[in-house]
Structures are given as structure tokens and as C-alpha cells.
Design a protein around this motif. Structure first.
Motif, PDB file in Angstrom:
ATOM      1  N   ASP A  33      -4.393   9.156  -3.327  1.00 51.61           N
ATOM      2  CA  ASP A  33      -5.290   9.920  -2.716  1.00 51.61           C
ATOM      3  C   ASP A  33      -5.144  11.192  -2.822  1.00 51.61           C
ATOM      4  O   ASP A  33      -6.139  11.991  -3.154  1.00 51.61           O
ATOM      5  CB  ASP A  33      -5.073   9.569  -1.069  1.00 51.61           C
ATOM      6  CG  ASP A  33      -5.722   8.408  -0.551  1.00 51.61           C
ATOM      7  OD1 ASP A  33      -6.659   7.667  -1.497  1.00 51.61           O
ATOM      8  OD2 ASP A  33      -5.528   7.918   0.325  1.00 51.61           O
ATOM      9  N   TRP A  34      -3.753  11.770  -2.621  1.00 52.20           N
ATOM     10  CA  TRP A  34      -3.305  13.325  -3.052  1.00 52.20           C
ATOM     11  C   TRP A  34      -3.675  13.528  -4.544  1.00 52.20           C
ATOM     12  O   TRP A  34      -4.188  14.573  -4.629  1.00 52.20           O
ATOM     13  CB  TRP A  34      -2.342  13.421  -2.728  1.00 52.20           C
ATOM     14  CG  TRP A  34      -1.867  13.622  -1.149  1.00 52.20           C
ATOM     15  CD1 TRP A  34      -1.177  12.775  -0.411  1.00 52.20           C
ATOM     16  CD2 TRP A  34      -2.223  14.697  -0.469  1.00 52.20           C
ATOM     17  NE1 TRP A  34      -1.166  13.416   0.942  1.00 52.20           N
ATOM     18  CE2 TRP A  34      -1.752  14.637   0.959  1.00 52.20           C
ATOM     19  CE3 TRP A  34      -2.891  15.959  -0.898  1.00 52.20           C
ATOM     20  CZ2 TRP A  34      -2.012  15.738   1.647  1.00 52.20           C
ATOM     21  CZ3 TRP A  34      -2.958  16.903   0.200  1.00 52.20           C
ATOM     22  CH2 TRP A  34      -2.799  16.752   1.458  1.00 52.20           C
ATOM     23  N   ALA A  77      -0.485   4.143  -2.147  1.00 52.73           N
ATOM     24  CA  ALA A  77      -1.885   4.618  -1.790  1.00 52.73           C
ATOM     25  C   ALA A  77      -2.084   6.158  -1.487  1.00 52.73           C
ATOM     26  O   ALA A  77      -3.114   6.648  -1.724  1.00 52.73           O
ATOM     27  CB  ALA A  77      -2.633   3.677  -0.729  1.00 52.73           C
ATOM     28  N   VAL A  78      -1.418   6.586  -0.642  1.00 52.53           N
ATOM     29  CA  VAL A  78      -1.271   8.076  -0.129  1.00 52.53           C
ATOM     30  C   VAL A  78      -1.100   8.903  -1.529  1.00 52.53           C
ATOM     31  O   VAL A  78      -1.713   9.856  -1.637  1.00 52.53           O
ATOM     32  CB  VAL A  78      -0.234   8.317   0.708  1.00 52.53           C
ATOM     33  CG1 VAL A  78       0.025   9.643   1.126  1.00 52.53           C
ATOM     34  CG2 VAL A  78      -0.221   7.641   2.085  1.00 52.53           C
ATOM     35  N   THR A  79      -0.184   8.583  -2.342  1.00 53.25           N
ATOM     36  CA  THR A  79       0.062   9.288  -3.583  1.00 53.25           C
ATOM     37  C   THR A  79      -1.321   9.535  -4.322  1.00 53.25           C
ATOM     38  O   THR A  79      -1.828  10.233  -5.035  1.00 53.25           O
ATOM     39  CB  THR A  79       1.121   8.866  -4.352  1.00 53.25           C
ATOM     40  OG1 THR A  79       2.296   8.695  -3.570  1.00 53.25           O
ATOM     41  CG2 THR A  79       1.415   9.794  -5.709  1.00 53.25           C
ATOM     42  N   GLU A  84       0.755  -1.215   0.102  1.00 50.62           N
ATOM     43  CA  GLU A  84       0.037  -0.050   0.015  1.00 50.62           C
ATOM     44  C   GLU A  84       0.850   1.312  -0.084  1.00 50.62           C
ATOM     45  O   GLU A  84       0.407   2.246   0.399  1.00 50.62           O
ATOM     46  CB  GLU A  84      -0.916  -0.130   1.361  1.00 50.62           C
ATOM     47  CG  GLU A  84      -2.014  -1.003   1.046  1.00 50.62           C
ATOM     48  CD  GLU A  84      -3.037  -0.923   2.163  1.00 50.62           C
ATOM     49  OE1 GLU A  84      -2.889  -0.077   3.169  1.00 50.62           O
ATOM     50  OE2 GLU A  84      -3.791  -1.986   2.597  1.00 50.62           O
ATOM     51  N   VAL A 143      -6.198  12.594  -6.380  1.00 51.23           N
ATOM     52  CA  VAL A 143      -7.582  12.298  -6.583  1.00 51.23           C
ATOM     53  C   VAL A 143      -7.907  13.680  -5.853  1.00 51.23           C
ATOM     54  O   VAL A 143      -8.851  14.369  -6.559  1.00 51.23           O
ATOM     55  CB  VAL A 143      -8.036  11.167  -5.849  1.00 51.23           C
ATOM     56  CG1 VAL A 143      -9.804  11.343  -5.806  1.00 51.23           C
ATOM     57  CG2 VAL A 143      -8.078   9.871  -6.890  1.00 51.23           C
ATOM     58  N   LEU A 144      -7.615  13.947  -4.666  1.00 54.26           N
ATOM     59  CA  LEU A 144      -7.929  15.205  -4.032  1.00 54.26           C
ATOM     60  C   LEU A 144      -7.440  16.560  -4.708  1.00 54.26           C
ATOM     61  O   LEU A 144      -8.299  17.330  -4.854  1.00 54.26           O
ATOM     62  CB  LEU A 144      -7.359  15.307  -2.773  1.00 54.26           C
ATOM     63  CG  LEU A 144      -8.171  14.388  -1.526  1.00 54.26           C
ATOM     64  CD1 LEU A 144      -7.078  14.225  -0.034  1.00 54.26           C
ATOM     65  CD2 LEU A 144      -9.487  14.782  -1.338  1.00 54.26           C
TER      66      LEU A 144
END
Length: 59
Positions: free
Chosen positions: A19-20, A15-17, A12, A22-23
């Protein structure tokens, strides 16, 4: 090879990348939508101001 697939499925780290990204895309699209909705009114107001200034300058 099977171990590699299991590790890849459980990884994972990106996953943070995602998310950023998409935001950030959502914020950019919101900004574009606001700009598009405001631009018509701003153009109309600018035209009104220009007409008033021209009327004051003309004899």
C-alpha cells in the motif's frame, strides 16, 4: 507442504508495504505531472523577465 501454501495465502504481513509503495508512486507521478505542466510556463516567464532586464540595461 499444503499447510505452507495455506499459510502463505492467508499471510497479509506485506500488504501495508505494498500500500505504501503504491501511494508513494502515485504521489511521485503526481509531482512529475505537475512539474511538467508548470515547466513550460515557468520557462516562458523566465524568458520574458530576461528580455525585460536586458531591455532596461541596454542603452
Amino acid at each position: 507442504m499444503l499447510n505452507f501454501i495455506k499459510n502463505f495465502k492467508n499471510d497479509e504481513s506485506g500488504a501495508v508495504t505494498v500500500d505504501w509503495v503504491v501511494l508513494t508512486a502515485a504521489i511521485v507521478l503526481l509531482g512529475v505531472a505537475v512539474g511538467a505542466s508548470v515547466s513550460g510556463g515557468a520557462k516562458g516567464l523566465a524568458a520574458d523577465i530576461g528580455a525585460d532586464m536586458t531591455a532596461q540595461i541596454s542603452p
